[in-house]
Design an enzyme around this catalytic site. Structure first.
Site, mmCIF file in Angstrom:
data_model
loop_
_atom_site.group_PDB
_atom_site.id
_atom_site.type_symbol
_atom_site.label_atom_id
_atom_site.label_comp_id
_atom_site.label_asym_id
_atom_site.label_seq_id
_atom_site.Cartn_x
_atom_site.Cartn_y
_atom_site.Cartn_z
ATOM 1 N N LYS A 43 15.930 -10.560 -0.643
ATOM 2 C CA LYS A 43 14.901 -10.732 0.589
ATOM 3 C C LYS A 43 15.543 -10.242 1.700
ATOM 4 C CE LYS A 43 10.727 -13.577 0.130
ATOM 5 N NZ LYS A 43 10.147 -14.794 0.609
ATOM 6 N N ARG A 97 -1.245 -20.793 1.844
ATOM 7 C CA ARG A 97 -2.064 -20.303 2.960
ATOM 8 C C ARG A 97 -3.554 -19.518 2.593
ATOM 9 N NH1 ARG A 97 3.665 -17.740 4.605
ATOM 10 N NH2 ARG A 97 3.626 -17.746 2.483
HETATM 11 P P1 ADP Z 1 7.503 -17.448 3.544
HETATM 12 O O1 ADP Z 1 6.427 -17.269 2.504
HETATM 13 O O2 ADP Z 1 6.715 -17.673 4.899
HETATM 14 O O3 ADP Z 1 8.502 -16.445 3.670
HETATM 15 P P2 ADP Z 1 8.749 -19.481 2.098
HETATM 16 O O4 ADP Z 1 9.273 -18.470 1.043
HETATM 17 O O5 ADP Z 1 9.973 -20.103 2.828
HETATM 18 O O6 ADP Z 1 8.047 -18.689 3.135
HETATM 19 O O7 ADP Z 1 7.894 -20.421 1.625
HETATM 20 C C1 ADP Z 1 8.106 -21.494 1.030
HETATM 21 C C2 ADP Z 1 6.633 -22.252 0.738
HETATM 22 O O8 ADP Z 1 6.017 -22.707 1.813
HETATM 23 C C3 ADP Z 1 5.607 -21.274 0.077
HETATM 24 O O9 ADP Z 1 5.022 -22.285 -1.064
HETATM 25 C C4 ADP Z 1 4.926 -20.895 0.904
HETATM 26 O O10 ADP Z 1 3.594 -20.709 0.415
HETATM 27 C C5 ADP Z 1 4.742 -22.184 2.041
HETATM 28 N N1 ADP Z 1 4.394 -21.935 3.252
HETATM 29 C C6 ADP Z 1 5.227 -21.068 4.104
HETATM 30 N N2 ADP Z 1 4.189 -21.110 5.192
HETATM 31 C C7 ADP Z 1 3.255 -21.864 4.953
HETATM 32 C C8 ADP Z 1 2.098 -22.063 6.065
HETATM 33 N N3 ADP Z 1 1.866 -21.732 7.192
HETATM 34 N N4 ADP Z 1 1.086 -22.893 5.541
HETATM 35 C C9 ADP Z 1 1.312 -23.355 4.130
HETATM 36 N N5 ADP Z 1 2.339 -22.993 3.375
HETATM 37 C C10 ADP Z 1 3.295 -22.390 3.668
#
Ligand code: ADP
Length: 167
Positions: A43, A97
């Site tokens: 990533k 989300r």
């Molecule tokens: P991103 O998808 O923003 O790069 P991550 O890979 O770090 O973030 O996400 C880790 C977890 O947190 C995933 O399950 C993602 O769906 C969740 N997540 C990230 N941002 C949010 C949000 N604003 N509301 C709910 N869940 C979230």
């Protein structure tokens, strides 16, 4: 680690208020919450692993949830289910989300069930005001000089601005 163990995996590049809202909810469900920080070289993270871990630890300390559960931050660089097994995880926590997250998460749960059907995945939704937040967009806004204070913890904002060449 005692009691029910949850694993909240992600890239956290950087941790946002969406993530911290999910963490605040997850600690109500488990005794120990392992925040699994995916190294995720593919990533091309903006922040190094050490920086991401440090920002998560700072943000958690500020949440004041120490009395709810033990929270530990642990990097991983392997198959999620292998990491979950090593940590003796009962439940994987994911945030949902929009509908856009659903398709991918649906597939992951299905595939993970083949690998180990004893580990359940639970989905939590952030408060409406945090639902639109995604690390990727926050980085974009910071790069373009927008105000990111509504999206990331106060300890993260200056680090993100410094990283993208802002203030
Ligand atoms: P991103 O998808 O923003 O790069 P991550 O890979 O770090 O973030 O996400 C880790 C977890 O947190 C995933 O399950 C993602 O769906 C969740 N997540 C990230 N941002 C949010 C949000 N604003 N509301 C709910 N869940 C979230």
């Amino acid at each position: 680690m005692a009691g029910r163990i949850g694993l909240y995996p992600g890239t956290f590049d950087p941790i946002t208020l969406g993530h911290t809202d999910i963490i605040r909810r997850a600690v109500k469900l488990v005794d120990t919450l392992v925040i699994g920080v995916a190294i995720n070289r593919d990533k091309g993270p903006l922040f190094s692993l050490d920086e991401r871990v440090a920002m998560i630890k700072e943000a958690i300390a500020d949440l004041g949830i120490g009395d709810k559960a033990t929270v530990i931050v642990e990097p991983f660089d392997e198959l999620l289910m292998h990491f979950a097994e090593k940590q003796k995880v009962d439940v994987i926590v994911r945030g949902l989300r929009a509908v856009s997250d659903f398709e991918y998460e649906f597939q992951m749960v299905g595939m993970n069930a083949f690998l180990n059907d004893d580990v359940e995945t639970v989905f939590l939704m952030a408060d409406a005001k945090y639902q639109a937040i995604a690390s990727k967009l926050v980085k974009e806004i910071a790069r373009l000089g927008g105000d990111i204070s509504s999206f990331v913890p106060p300890t993260v904002a200056p680090k993100l601005l410094a990283k993208v060449g802002g203030v």
